[in-house]
Scaffold this active site. Structure first.
Site, short mmCIF file in Angstrom:
data_model
loop_
_atom_site.label_atom_id
_atom_site.label_comp_id
_atom_site.label_asym_id
_atom_site.label_seq_id
_atom_site.Cartn_x
_atom_site.Cartn_y
_atom_site.Cartn_z
N HIS A 200 0.96 -0.84 -0.20
CA HIS A 200 0.15 0.52 -0.01
C HIS A 200 0.69 1.35 0.23
O HIS A 200 0.76 2.18 -0.94
CB HIS A 200 -0.96 0.07 1.55
N GLU A 442 -3.72 -18.78 -26.33
CA GLU A 442 -2.15 -18.83 -25.60
C GLU A 442 -1.83 -20.30 -25.76
O GLU A 442 -0.77 -20.20 -24.66
CB GLU A 442 -2.83 -18.44 -23.79
N ASN A 465 2.24 -14.68 -23.31
CA ASN A 465 3.51 -14.59 -22.20
C ASN A 465 2.88 -16.19 -22.03
O ASN A 465 4.23 -16.34 -21.71
CB ASN A 465 2.42 -13.26 -20.75
N ASP A 466 2.26 -16.55 -21.63
CA ASP A 466 1.74 -18.28 -22.21
C ASP A 466 1.87 -18.54 -23.04
O ASP A 466 2.55 -19.30 -23.43
CB ASP A 466 0.20 -18.39 -21.81
N ARG A 476 7.60 -19.04 -17.63
CA ARG A 476 8.29 -17.75 -17.75
C ARG A 476 8.35 -17.08 -15.99
O ARG A 476 8.83 -16.10 -16.05
CB ARG A 476 6.35 -17.02 -18.27
N CYS A 513 -2.45 -9.43 -25.94
CA CYS A 513 -2.69 -8.33 -24.96
C CYS A 513 -1.61 -8.72 -23.40
O CYS A 513 -1.78 -8.62 -22.55
CB CYS A 513 -4.20 -8.55 -24.60
C1 PEP Z 1 -0.80 -14.29 -21.68
O1 PEP Z 1 -0.92 -14.74 -20.98
O2 PEP Z 1 -0.58 -13.11 -22.37
C2 PEP Z 1 -2.09 -12.67 -20.37
C3 PEP Z 1 -2.47 -11.77 -21.47
O3 PEP Z 1 -2.75 -13.04 -19.61
P1 PEP Z 1 -1.91 -13.48 -18.33
O4 PEP Z 1 -0.29 -12.95 -17.94
O5 PEP Z 1 -3.01 -13.23 -17.47
O6 PEP Z 1 -2.35 -15.24 -17.96
MG MG Z 2 -1.49 -15.45 -20.03
#
Ligand code: PEP
Ligand code: MG
Length: 591
Positions: A200, A442, A465-466, A476, A513
Site C-alpha cells: 500500500h 495462449e 506471455n503464455d 515464464r 494482450c
Molecule cells: C498472457 O498469457 O499473455 C496473458 C495476457 O495472460 P496472463 O499474463 O494473465 O497469463
Molecule cells: Mg495467460
C-alpha cells in the site's frame, strides 16, 4: 543510465515503485515501534487495565478516521480506502477478546497483552507465501503501533511532521499511516529496506507522485542522515554521494523525461493512427474496476483485458455473483461507451487462492488452470458468467475465456454460457443479447486449430506471455532460463501469423494482450503481422501511441515479412529495434 564506479559514489538497487528522479539530503528514520515491557498487576487493577485498552482503541479509531479523512481529501477515495483494513483490525473480535483474556488470565499490562497477541497474528500473516497477505501483516503492525503509542502516551511520527528541510526519507519500512502524513513539500522521495510493488505504501507513493524505491535490503542500516543522494524511482537506484558526472547525466535524463512526458501528454486525445492512415485500437489491461481511471487518464480506447482473478485472490471467501456483478458493472459504467473485455477466471499456474484447496501439482502451468477449473467448478463459473452477463446490460462488455487448448473446451464454455443466458431470460434479468465472446490464444494447440475456434467466437486475444512459455517450453517464472524466453523467436512469429490469418478468414478480430503488446520495440512487428488491436498496462499506452503515430503500416509489413522469413530470434529483434529507434528515437533516450 549512470552507474556507480567513481570514488565516493555508491549505488543501491531495489524495486522501483514510483517513477521520477529527485536529489537531496537523506533522513534516516528510526524504527517507529515503541518498546514494551511486561508488568504484573494486582487482580484489583485488571478492570482498569481493560478500560485503558478500550480507551486506546477508541482513540486509535478516531486517529485513523482522521488520517483517512485527510487522505481522502488530498488523494482520493481509493487511497483512503486503504485505511478500512486498519479499522477492521480494531473491530476484530477474536483479536480483542484474546487480548482481554491475556490481561485477565496472566494479570499483565495492556501494552504487553496487546503487543504479544497482535504481533503473533502479524507474524502468522507475514509467514504466508502470499504477497498480499504479507502486506496485511504490515497493516496489522501499523495499527498495533498506533494502539501502543496511545497506551504509552507517545506521539508518533514526530520526526516526519517536523521536517526542517526537504529530504529523501530512508526507513526500514514505511507504514501507510506514516506515508499519508508525509509533507509533500518536504519529502523529495523515499526508500525502504522492505516492501513490494503491491504494498500500500508503494501505491500511495505513486498517487502522491513521490519517487520511491522499496526492497533495498539493509540500506537503512548502512546510510546516514545528512548524506547527499540521488533517487531514480524509474530504474530503482539510489546513488549516494553522486559524482558531478552522475549528477550531470541525471540532469540530462530528467530533462529528456520531462520533455517526453509532455509530448506524450499532448497526444492524450489523439487516436493511434499510422502515418499511412491505419487506425490501431490501443486498449489497456486492468485488474479491478478502480483501474478504469487509469484507462481514461492514459487515453486508451477501452479495456482489452480485465484479469478477474484479482477479485478472487486476496480475500477470505470467493466473491459471489452479486459482488462480481458490482465490480464488472462499475468498470463498464465508468468507461461506457468504451469496450471492456472481461476475461473469465484464470486461476492456477502462479495464482492460487488461500481459501480454495487447489491440489499441489508438479507442473501447475500445465495443470488445473484457467478454463479447466471453470469447466469443472460449475458453481464458480456460473456465478461469474451470470455476473458478466448482467453487467453487460450496463455498458459495452465483451467476454473471453483464458487458456483454451482445443475446440471442446470452447464448445463446452459456450454451451454453459447459453444455459445461463436462458436462466436470466426466465428470471427477466436483462443482459446484452449480442455480448461478444472471444477466446484467448495462449497455447500452441489453440493457434494450430485457430480456424476451428474462429468459427465460434467474435474475437481472439493472443496471450503471448503464455503462448511463448508453452511454445518454447520455457517457464515464464524461471530466471535461469529467462534468456530462452524470446518473443521474437521465429516459432512465435509464425504462430501469431497463423492465428491472425485463420481469424481474418472468418472476419474475426485479433488483439494481443500479453506483455509483448506493451513493448514499443515489438508493437510494429505485431501490427505488421496484421494484429488488429493491442492491449497493455495503462501506463504503456501513451508510448505505444507515440510510436504508432510515427510508423507506416507499410514499414511494419516489411518488418513482418522479414521476420516470417528469418531463422533467428536475435536478428528479428535487431530489425525491430532498428526500425523503432529510427522512427521514434526520443522514446528510447529517456531510460
Ligand atoms: C498472457 O498469457 O499473455 C496473458 C495476457 O495472460 P496472463 O499474463 O494473465 O497469463
Ligand atoms: Mg495467460
Amino acid at each position: 543510465m549512470p552507474e556507480s564506479q567513481q570514488k565516493g559514489e555508491k549505488s543501491y538497487r531495489g524495486i522501483p515503485v514510483s517513477a521520477g528522479v529527485c536529489r537531496g539530503k537523506i533522513l534516516v528514520l528510526g524504527r517507529p515501534r515503541p518498546s514494551v515491557t511486561e508488568r504484573q498487576l494486582l487482580p484489583s487493577d485488571l478492570a482498569e487495565e481493560v478500560n485503558r485498552l478500550e480507551k486506546a482503541l477508541v482513540q486509535t479509531r478516531q486517529q485513523i478516521l482522521e488520517v483517512q479523512r485527510k487522505v481522502s481529501e488530498g488523494m482520493g477515495a481509493q487511497e483512503a480506502g486503504i485505511f478500512d483494513a486498519h479499522l477492521l483490525v480494531l473491530e476484530d473480535r477474536t483479536l480483542l477478546d484474546e487480548v482481554v483474556r491475556v490481561i485477565q488470565e496472566k494479570k499483565v499490562n495492556a501494552e504487553h497483552a496487546w503487543h504479544s497477541v497482535a504481533e503473533r497474528y502479524a507474524a502468522t500473516l507475514s509467514a504466508i507465501e502470499d504477497e498480499y497477505l504479507r502486506e496485511r501483516a504490515a497493516d496489522m503492525r501499523d495499527v498495533t503501533t498506533r494502539v501502543l503509542n496511545n497506551l504509552l502516551g507517545v506521539e508518533e511520527a514526530a520526526e516526519l511532521r517536523h521536517l526542517k528541510e526537504p529530504c529523501i526519507i530512508v526507513s526500514h519500512a514505511l507504514t501507510p499511516s506514516t506515508t499519508a502524513q508525509l509533507d509533500k513539500r518536504k519529502v523529495l522521495g523515499f526508500v525502504t529496506d522492505v516492501g513490494s510493488r503491491t504494498s500500500h505504501t508503494a501505491i500511495m507513493a505513486r498517487s502522491l507522485r513521490i519517487p520511491a524505491i522499496v526492497g533495498l535490503k539493509d540500506a537503512s542500516a548502512q546510510l546516514e542522515s545528512g548524506q547527499y543522494a540521488l533517487l531514480d524511482g524509474l530504474n530503482g537506484v539510489l546513488v549516494v554521494n553522486p559524482t558531478d558526472q552522475t549528477l550531470f547525466e541525471y540532469g540530462q535524463l530528467i530533462l529528456r523525461q520531462a520533455n517526453l512526458q509532455q509530448r506524450l501528454h499532448d497526444l492524450l486525445h489523439e487516436p493511434a493512427v499510422t502515418l499511412d492512415g491505419h487506425r490501431v485500437l490501443l486498449n489497456a489491461n486492468i485488474e479491478q474496476a478502480a483501474d478504469s481511471e487509469q484507462v481514461k487518464a492514459n487515453g486508451a480506447d477501452g479495456v482489452g483485458l480485465f484479469r478477474t482473478e484479482y477479485l478472487f485472490l486476496n480475500r477470505e471467501h470467493l466473491p459471489g455473483e452479486e459482488q462480481q456483478y458490482e465490480d464488472y458493472r462499475a468498470a463498464a459504467a465508468a468507461l461506457k461507451p468504451l469496450p471492456v473485455v472481461i476475461r473469465t477466471l484464470d486461476l492456477g499456474g502462479d495464482k492460487f487462492l488461500a481459501h480454495m484447496q487447489l491440489p499441489t501439482e508438479l507442473n501447475p502451468f500445465l495443470g488445473w488452470r484457467a478454463i479447466r477449473i471453470s469447466l469443472q467448478e460449475r458453481d464458480i463459473f456460473r456465478a461469474q458468467l451470470r455476473a458478466i452477463l448482467r453487467a453487460s446490460a450496463e455498458g459495452n462488455i465483451r467476454m473471453m475465456y483464458p487458456m483454451i487448448s482445443g475446440l471442446e473446451e470452447l464448445k463446452q464454455a459456450n454451451a454453459l454460457l447459453e444455459e445461463y443466458k436462458a436462466e436470466l431470460r426466465n428470471e427477466n434479468i436483462p443482459f446484452d443479447e449480442h455480448l461478444e465472446v472471444g477466446a484467448m490464444i495462449e497455447t500452441p494447440s489453440a493457434a494450430m486449430v485457430a480456424d476451428a475456434l474462429a468459427k465460434r467466437v467474435k474475437f481472439f486475444s493472443i496471450g503471448t506471455n503464455d503462448l511463448i512459455q508453452y511454445s518454447l517450453a520455457v517457464d515464464r517464472m524461471n530466471e535461469k532460463i529467462a534468456h530462452l524466453y524470446e518473443p521474437t523467436h521465429p516459432a512465435i512469429v509464425r504462430l501469431i501469423k497463423t492465428t491472425v490469418d485463420a481469424a481474418h478468414r472468418q472476419k474475426v478480430r485479433v488483439t494481443v494482450c500479453g506483455e509483448m503488446a506493451g513493448d514499443p520495440v515489438l508493437a510494429p512487428l505485431l501490427l505488421g503481422l496484421d494484429v488488429d488491436e493491442l492491449s497493455a498496462a495503462p501506463s504503456l499506452v501513451p508510448s505505444l501511441k507515440f510510436l504508432i503515430r510515427r510508423l507506416k503500416l507499410s514499414e511494419a509489413h516489411e518488418l513482418a515479412a522479414f521476420a516470417l522469413d528469418c531463422e533467428s530470434a536475435s536478428e528479428i529483434l535487431g530489425r525491430c529495434q532498428e526500425l523503432t529507434h529510427t522512427i521514434a528515437p526520443t522514446l528510447f533516450e529517456s531510460t
